[in-house]
Design a protein around this motif. Sequence first.
Motif, PDB file in Angstrom:
ATOM      1  N   GLU A  11      50.046  12.139 126.193  1.00  0.00           N
ATOM      2  CA  GLU A  11      50.629  11.469 125.039  1.00  0.00           C
ATOM      3  C   GLU A  11      51.156  10.111 125.468  1.00  0.00           C
ATOM      4  O   GLU A  11      51.633   9.956 126.584  1.00  0.00           O
ATOM      5  CB  GLU A  11      51.777  12.302 124.452  1.00  0.00           C
ATOM      6  CG  GLU A  11      51.365  13.691 123.984  1.00  0.00           C
ATOM      7  CD  GLU A  11      52.533  14.645 123.890  1.00  0.00           C
ATOM      8  OE1 GLU A  11      53.069  14.832 122.780  1.00  0.00           O
ATOM      9  OE2 GLU A  11      52.917  15.205 124.934  1.00  0.00           O
ATOM     10  N   GLY A  12      51.100   9.152 124.562  1.00  0.00           N
ATOM     11  CA  GLY A  12      51.620   7.827 124.866  1.00  0.00           C
ATOM     12  C   GLY A  12      50.508   6.841 125.192  1.00  0.00           C
ATOM     13  O   GLY A  12      49.340   7.197 125.378  1.00  0.00           O
ATOM     14  N   ALA A  13      50.886   5.573 125.282  1.00  0.00           N
ATOM     15  CA  ALA A  13      49.914   4.503 125.522  1.00  0.00           C
ATOM     16  C   ALA A  13      49.332   4.591 126.925  1.00  0.00           C
ATOM     17  O   ALA A  13      50.067   4.844 127.890  1.00  0.00           O
ATOM     18  CB  ALA A  13      50.589   3.146 125.322  1.00  0.00           C
ATOM     19  N   ALA A  16      51.193   2.554 129.498  1.00  0.00           N
ATOM     20  CA  ALA A  16      52.613   2.829 129.745  1.00  0.00           C
ATOM     21  C   ALA A  16      52.807   3.484 131.106  1.00  0.00           C
ATOM     22  O   ALA A  16      51.880   4.091 131.660  1.00  0.00           O
ATOM     23  CB  ALA A  16      53.167   3.730 128.642  1.00  0.00           C
ATOM     24  N   GLU A  38      59.249  12.088 122.137  1.00  0.00           N
ATOM     25  CA  GLU A  38      60.196  10.983 122.284  1.00  0.00           C
ATOM     26  C   GLU A  38      59.944  10.227 123.584  1.00  0.00           C
ATOM     27  O   GLU A  38      59.961   8.989 123.609  1.00  0.00           O
ATOM     28  CB  GLU A  38      61.625  11.518 122.249  1.00  0.00           C
ATOM     29  CG  GLU A  38      62.694  10.508 122.619  1.00  0.00           C
ATOM     30  CD  GLU A  38      62.885   9.423 121.575  1.00  0.00           C
ATOM     31  OE1 GLU A  38      63.432   8.365 121.922  1.00  0.00           O
ATOM     32  OE2 GLU A  38      62.466   9.631 120.424  1.00  0.00           O
ATOM     33  N   SER A  40      57.192   9.883 125.073  1.00  0.00           N
ATOM     34  CA  SER A  40      55.905   9.199 125.018  1.00  0.00           C
ATOM     35  C   SER A  40      55.983   7.843 124.332  1.00  0.00           C
ATOM     36  O   SER A  40      55.021   7.076 124.364  1.00  0.00           O
ATOM     37  CB  SER A  40      54.862  10.074 124.316  1.00  0.00           C
ATOM     38  OG  SER A  40      55.134  10.199 122.932  1.00  0.00           O
ATOM     39  N   THR A  41      57.118   7.512 123.709  1.00  0.00           N
ATOM     40  CA  THR A  41      57.259   6.180 123.119  1.00  0.00           C
ATOM     41  C   THR A  41      57.339   5.102 124.191  1.00  0.00           C
ATOM     42  O   THR A  41      57.033   3.939 123.918  1.00  0.00           O
ATOM     43  CB  THR A  41      58.500   6.092 122.218  1.00  0.00           C
ATOM     44  OG1 THR A  41      59.678   6.342 123.005  1.00  0.00           O
ATOM     45  CG2 THR A  41      58.419   7.103 121.085  1.00  0.00           C
ATOM     46  N   GLY A  42      57.746   5.475 125.397  1.00  0.00           N
ATOM     47  CA  GLY A  42      57.842   4.496 126.476  1.00  0.00           C
ATOM     48  C   GLY A  42      57.070   4.862 127.715  1.00  0.00           C
ATOM     49  O   GLY A  42      57.061   4.102 128.685  1.00  0.00           O
ATOM     50  N   HIS A  43      56.404   6.029 127.709  1.00  0.00           N
ATOM     51  CA  HIS A  43      55.684   6.494 128.888  1.00  0.00           C
ATOM     52  C   HIS A  43      54.350   7.121 128.496  1.00  0.00           C
ATOM     53  O   HIS A  43      54.169   7.566 127.362  1.00  0.00           O
ATOM     54  CB  HIS A  43      56.511   7.539 129.657  1.00  0.00           C
ATOM     55  CG  HIS A  43      57.729   6.980 130.301  1.00  0.00           C
ATOM     56  ND1 HIS A  43      58.915   6.766 129.621  1.00  0.00           N
ATOM     57  CD2 HIS A  43      57.956   6.572 131.579  1.00  0.00           C
ATOM     58  CE1 HIS A  43      59.804   6.243 130.437  1.00  0.00           C
ATOM     59  NE2 HIS A  43      59.261   6.116 131.626  1.00  0.00           N
ATOM     60  N   ARG A  44      53.447   7.145 129.441  1.00  0.00           N
ATOM     61  CA  ARG A  44      52.217   7.934 129.301  1.00  0.00           C
ATOM     62  C   ARG A  44      52.550   9.322 129.839  1.00  0.00           C
ATOM     63  O   ARG A  44      52.583   9.548 131.045  1.00  0.00           O
ATOM     64  CB  ARG A  44      51.090   7.298 130.096  1.00  0.00           C
ATOM     65  CG  ARG A  44      49.751   8.027 129.983  1.00  0.00           C
ATOM     66  CD  ARG A  44      48.764   7.458 130.980  1.00  0.00           C
ATOM     67  NE  ARG A  44      47.451   8.079 130.865  1.00  0.00           N
ATOM     68  CZ  ARG A  44      46.494   7.971 131.774  1.00  0.00           C
ATOM     69  NH1 ARG A  44      46.715   7.251 132.873  1.00  0.00           N
ATOM     70  NH2 ARG A  44      45.329   8.570 131.606  1.00  0.00           N
ATOM     71  N   VAL A  45      52.851  10.225 128.935  1.00  0.00           N
ATOM     72  CA  VAL A  45      53.353  11.549 129.305  1.00  0.00           C
ATOM     73  C   VAL A  45      52.184  12.506 129.526  1.00  0.00           C
ATOM     74  O   VAL A  45      51.297  12.632 128.669  1.00  0.00           O
ATOM     75  CB  VAL A  45      54.294  12.102 128.219  1.00  0.00           C
ATOM     76  CG1 VAL A  45      54.700  13.537 128.526  1.00  0.00           C
ATOM     77  CG2 VAL A  45      55.525  11.214 128.093  1.00  0.00           C
ATOM     78  N   HIS A 246      66.334   9.624 129.643  1.00  0.00           N
ATOM     79  CA  HIS A 246      66.239   8.213 129.265  1.00  0.00           C
ATOM     80  C   HIS A 246      67.055   7.334 130.208  1.00  0.00           C
ATOM     81  O   HIS A 246      66.628   6.227 130.570  1.00  0.00           O
ATOM     82  CB  HIS A 246      66.740   8.014 127.831  1.00  0.00           C
ATOM     83  CG  HIS A 246      65.690   8.243 126.787  1.00  0.00           C
ATOM     84  ND1 HIS A 246      64.434   7.683 126.852  1.00  0.00           N
ATOM     85  CD2 HIS A 246      65.716   8.966 125.630  1.00  0.00           C
ATOM     86  CE1 HIS A 246      63.722   8.038 125.797  1.00  0.00           C
ATOM     87  NE2 HIS A 246      64.479   8.823 125.037  1.00  0.00           N
TER      88      HIS A 246
END
Length: 372
Positions: A11-13, A16, A38, A40-45, A246
């Motif tokens: 998940e995620g970009a 990222a 949540e 995955s908004t800032g990480h490639r999870v 976070h």
Amino acid sequence: MTERLLNHRVEGAPSAPPLLLGPSLGTSYALWDDVAPELSTGHRVVRWDLPGHGGSAPGLIGAGATVADLADLVLALADSLGVERFAYAGVSLGGAVGLHLAVHHPERLESLAVICSSAHFGGSGPWQERAERVRREGVAWLAENAPSRWFTPGFTVPRLVADQRTADPEAYAACCDALAAFDLRDRLGEISVRTLLIAGRQDTATPPPHLREIADATPAATLVELPGAAHLAPAQCPEAVLTALHAHLDGGAGRGMAVRREVLGDAHVDRAQARQTPFTARFQEFISRYAWGEIWTDPTLSRRERSMITLTALVAHGHYEELAMHVRAARRNGLTPEEIGAVLLQTAVYCGVPAANSAFAAAQRVLAEEEG
């Protein structure tokens, strides 16, 4: 289901920073359902399943398996995704995998979070007994008491209990073998990566002293204890786990604080820190993590360019005290007095002459102090 790689979900970009999430024994990557979106908004999870759990093939490990074997499977997964270095967070057995990676493969980790886990799991005897019983009877009996092992009284997550019920007995027993043999207590001092430890105050499987033991022996460790959380903290207290992660992941606040000091100067930041109270602490952390740790570190714009934009925005909104601070910052970022004047002259056209007049006065005072 693949026979060679751990089953996983991404998940995620793609661009990222990568973050791998490891599960607890008896669960699947559904353990992270309330946390991963949540993150995955800032990480490639990348969430993964243990062998014989979720969608991972049972034959990926066998009797006598070790945590090192599981760690090798995680590294093979990362390699298959083109991920060289990554942040890692894991629960229980997943946390043990993270500790092994930190000791034996530190070059692969950006940071480590160990959640409701241990550097040892109470000796080999109980795990060997559990493995033998599972090989004889299967895992149904474990599913019956899973809520009491994993959660506080009255709380459960049916999806995770179903994961326990459908786990492959041989693969589950092999994971028990790995826990039986695991003991990294004498290697904890070698861990150099930034490490977050999260303990559940009501965790009876790996109670807080297990996490404190790791914290005391690991040089760059931070310990957080969560009231109301038992063994599967990401499922029971997702918001608390997210808050801790976070603050930890990628060192955003720490990196941001370094940039903040470079741009604004130690004296200003020291004064801001000295004025910090419990009421303002989260706001200060937000500034360091988001404004300075994410926006000011974005290489798309240079610091010179960011200073010019910031000066313009402050004039437009009449924030002249902040303007003085950022005139000093602009000088640190390489702008000359002539360039600062040109920026303020531009604001006279687009923000208004009175605003620019006040801005020139504030900037003049700062530049005069510099000359003096």
